[in-house]
Design a protein around this motif. Sequence first.
Motif, PDB file in Angstrom:
ATOM      1  N   ARG A 107       0.825  -1.212   0.000  1.00 28.10           N
ATOM      2  CA  ARG A 107       0.000   0.000   0.000  1.00 28.10           C
ATOM      3  C   ARG A 107       0.857   1.260   0.000  1.00 28.10           C
ATOM      4  NH1 ARG A 107      -2.928  -0.916   5.529  1.00 28.10           N
ATOM      5  NH2 ARG A 107      -0.694  -1.068   6.015  1.00 28.10           N
ATOM      6  N   ALA A 108       2.142   1.105   0.406  1.00 27.14           N
ATOM      7  CA  ALA A 108       3.020   2.257   0.636  1.00 27.14           C
ATOM      8  C   ALA A 108       3.868   2.594  -0.589  1.00 27.14           C
ATOM      9  CB  ALA A 108       3.916   1.982   1.840  1.00 27.14           C
ATOM     10  N   VAL A 112      -0.481   8.460  -2.722  1.00 26.09           N
ATOM     11  CA  VAL A 112      -1.744   8.340  -3.448  1.00 26.09           C
ATOM     12  C   VAL A 112      -2.325   6.942  -3.286  1.00 26.09           C
ATOM     13  CG1 VAL A 112      -2.823   8.402  -5.727  1.00 26.09           C
ATOM     14  CG2 VAL A 112      -1.111  10.123  -5.115  1.00 26.09           C
ATOM     15  N   THR A 113      -1.491   5.905  -3.444  1.00 26.73           N
ATOM     16  CA  THR A 113      -1.974   4.534  -3.279  1.00 26.73           C
ATOM     17  C   THR A 113      -2.428   4.279  -1.845  1.00 26.73           C
ATOM     18  OG1 THR A 113       0.286   3.746  -2.876  1.00 26.73           O
ATOM     19  CG2 THR A 113      -0.539   3.648  -5.140  1.00 26.73           C
ATOM     20  N   CYS A 114      -1.743   4.886  -0.894  1.00 26.10           N
ATOM     21  CA  CYS A 114      -2.135   4.753   0.513  1.00 26.10           C
ATOM     22  C   CYS A 114      -3.509   5.372   0.736  1.00 26.10           C
ATOM     23  CB  CYS A 114      -1.084   5.415   1.405  1.00 26.10           C
ATOM     24  SG  CYS A 114      -1.418   5.284   3.184  1.00 26.10           S
ATOM     25  N   PHE A 118      -7.229   3.346   1.768  1.00 22.63           N
ATOM     26  CA  PHE A 118      -8.083   3.596   2.923  1.00 22.63           C
ATOM     27  C   PHE A 118      -9.426   4.213   2.535  1.00 22.63           C
ATOM     28  CE2 PHE A 118      -4.183   3.009   5.418  1.00 22.63           C
ATOM     29  CZ  PHE A 118      -4.683   2.150   6.387  1.00 22.63           C
ATOM     30  N   ILE A 119      -9.487   4.921   1.416  1.00 17.58           N
ATOM     31  CA  ILE A 119     -10.794   5.389   0.931  1.00 17.58           C
ATOM     32  C   ILE A 119     -11.667   4.187   0.583  1.00 17.58           C
ATOM     33  CG2 ILE A 119     -11.959   6.522  -0.996  1.00 17.58           C
ATOM     34  CD1 ILE A 119      -9.685   8.562  -1.048  1.00 17.58           C
ATOM     35  N   ILE A 120     -11.097   3.235  -0.155  1.00 19.65           N
ATOM     36  CA  ILE A 120     -11.855   2.042  -0.550  1.00 19.65           C
ATOM     37  C   ILE A 120     -12.231   1.213   0.666  1.00 19.65           C
ATOM     38  CG2 ILE A 120     -11.714  -0.147  -1.809  1.00 19.65           C
ATOM     39  CD1 ILE A 120      -9.953   1.291  -3.864  1.00 19.65           C
ATOM     40  N   ARG A 121     -11.285   1.007   1.566  1.00 19.39           N
ATOM     41  CA  ARG A 121     -11.529   0.154   2.728  1.00 19.39           C
ATOM     42  C   ARG A 121     -12.574   0.754   3.662  1.00 19.39           C
ATOM     43  NH1 ARG A 121      -9.726  -4.142   5.275  1.00 19.39           N
ATOM     44  NH2 ARG A 121      -9.647  -4.167   7.550  1.00 19.39           N
ATOM     45  N   ARG A 122     -12.403   2.018   3.995  1.00 18.32           N
ATOM     46  CA  ARG A 122     -13.373   2.663   4.884  1.00 18.32           C
ATOM     47  C   ARG A 122     -14.752   2.759   4.228  1.00 18.32           C
ATOM     48  NH1 ARG A 122      -9.125   7.417   6.608  1.00 18.32           N
ATOM     49  NH2 ARG A 122      -8.283   6.417   8.498  1.00 18.32           N
ATOM     50  N   SER A 123     -14.766   3.052   2.930  1.00 20.22           N
ATOM     51  CA  SER A 123     -16.051   3.168   2.235  1.00 20.22           C
ATOM     52  C   SER A 123     -16.785   1.837   2.197  1.00 20.22           C
ATOM     53  CB  SER A 123     -15.826   3.676   0.808  1.00 20.22           C
ATOM     54  OG  SER A 123     -15.282   4.981   0.801  1.00 20.22           O
ATOM     55  N   SER A 124     -16.061   0.747   1.973  1.00 20.34           N
ATOM     56  CA  SER A 124     -16.709  -0.563   1.944  1.00 20.34           C
ATOM     57  C   SER A 124     -17.298  -0.908   3.305  1.00 20.34           C
ATOM     58  CB  SER A 124     -15.721  -1.639   1.500  1.00 20.34           C
ATOM     59  OG  SER A 124     -14.645  -1.754   2.415  1.00 20.34           O
ATOM     60  N   TRP A 176     -11.370  12.456   4.682  1.00 16.47           N
ATOM     61  CA  TRP A 176     -10.610  11.883   5.790  1.00 16.47           C
ATOM     62  C   TRP A 176      -9.233  11.374   5.342  1.00 16.47           C
ATOM     63  CZ3 TRP A 176     -12.815   7.531   9.459  1.00 16.47           C
ATOM     64  CH2 TRP A 176     -12.060   7.506  10.642  1.00 16.47           C
ATOM     65  N   SER A 177      -9.069  11.142   4.064  1.00 15.33           N
ATOM     66  CA  SER A 177      -7.819  10.577   3.563  1.00 15.33           C
ATOM     67  C   SER A 177      -6.647  11.549   3.664  1.00 15.33           C
ATOM     68  CB  SER A 177      -7.983  10.131   2.110  1.00 15.33           C
ATOM     69  OG  SER A 177      -8.172  11.250   1.255  1.00 15.33           O
ATOM     70  N   TYR A 178      -6.899  12.803   4.085  1.00  9.38           N
ATOM     71  CA  TYR A 178      -5.802  13.751   4.233  1.00  9.38           C
ATOM     72  C   TYR A 178      -4.745  13.213   5.195  1.00  9.38           C
ATOM     73  CZ  TYR A 178      -6.953  15.179   8.996  1.00  9.38           C
ATOM     74  OH  TYR A 178      -7.146  15.190  10.358  1.00  9.38           O
TER      75      TYR A 178
END
Length: 363
Positions: A107-108, A112-114, A118-124, A176-178
């Motif tokens: 992920r690191a 941007v990939t990070c 977390f956008i995808i994971r939190r959204s799911s 939140w991804s900031y």
Amino acid sequence: MAYANITQGNEWQNSSTFATNRSVSTSGSQSKDPSVIDYINYIFLPTTVSIGVAGNLITIVIMKSRFFSLKPSSYLLICLAVSDIVLLLTQPFNKAFFIKIVGQDVRALHDVTCKIYFIIRRSSKMTSSWFVVGLCIERFIAVWFPLKAKLVVSKRALLIGILAVYLIIFGFTGAWSYASKVVSGKCQPDAYDRNNAAARERFGAMLRAGSSLYSIIPMVILLTFTPLIIFKLVHHNQKRLFMTGSNSNKVKDDGRVTAMLIGVVIAYIIFVLPITVLHNAAYELQISAFASNNEAFNLYKEISQLLEQLNYSLNFFLYVMTSYRFRSILWEFITCGQHRLQKSSLRTTNRSKSSSSTRKSNP
């Protein structure tokens, strides 16, 4: 879960001090439970991911069948299955033992990939919770206001609601991804300056809002509506004793669908509540939920994570246990409809024999 790492924070910024403290705490705890937990994770993670993904894919296929596609709740169940699949597929990348096996945190690769991860994971996670809420509300309207249900819970209304959920959740997780950044070669969901009071307050506000969207508000809604659904369902079952014909069959069908959805709601509360308590307790106590030296707290953390992962893997089995119609369509899916074709062939043969005997008796 995404929140399962939220409290890890910025300790990675002080890498030398944190690494020393972590190695001491790890070496002190691995002599007892952690090695057992590691072995459990080696088996539990691939098992739940493979079974959960397969079960949710089958659920999507069954929801597209003739019987379930006519029910508005099928849209919510499909979206719920998609959210659970996405979450299960992202789960391995969030596990320390998986990162250790791979050799790096994939992920690191970049900030941007990070952030995207977390956008995808939190959204799911959040959409999964709200689709369960949608199922509960849809069942409440169908059970309490059956005459108005088709007007209120139409396919168009559900699609608008689903779109609104996606827009709100993705908008929030994007904002939140900031705080999701690569720190010391690791993708961290909360890389903010802990020495800055304004930064702490900002992240605390996002954390509270995220926790509310993920579990607190959905649980309040579920705990409010589910008992009302059960009460009305029992009342319907009593009235069914005095009903005959199609009305009685309709009550039976509503009861089966409602029982299936109640099973999903109860499982959600049982499996998600422990992880919610964990993070709220850690936040209130101002400790890191995933860097604590308290063995009892760490054991509770591991159990909570295992239960949470089950939440996204077991819906398929709940459908099988609570819905006869789901089981029958599943059996047709497994046998590729051979049983139905055999019955059709037998009926055709019987009809041809009957017509043949009729022609012989009437030359």
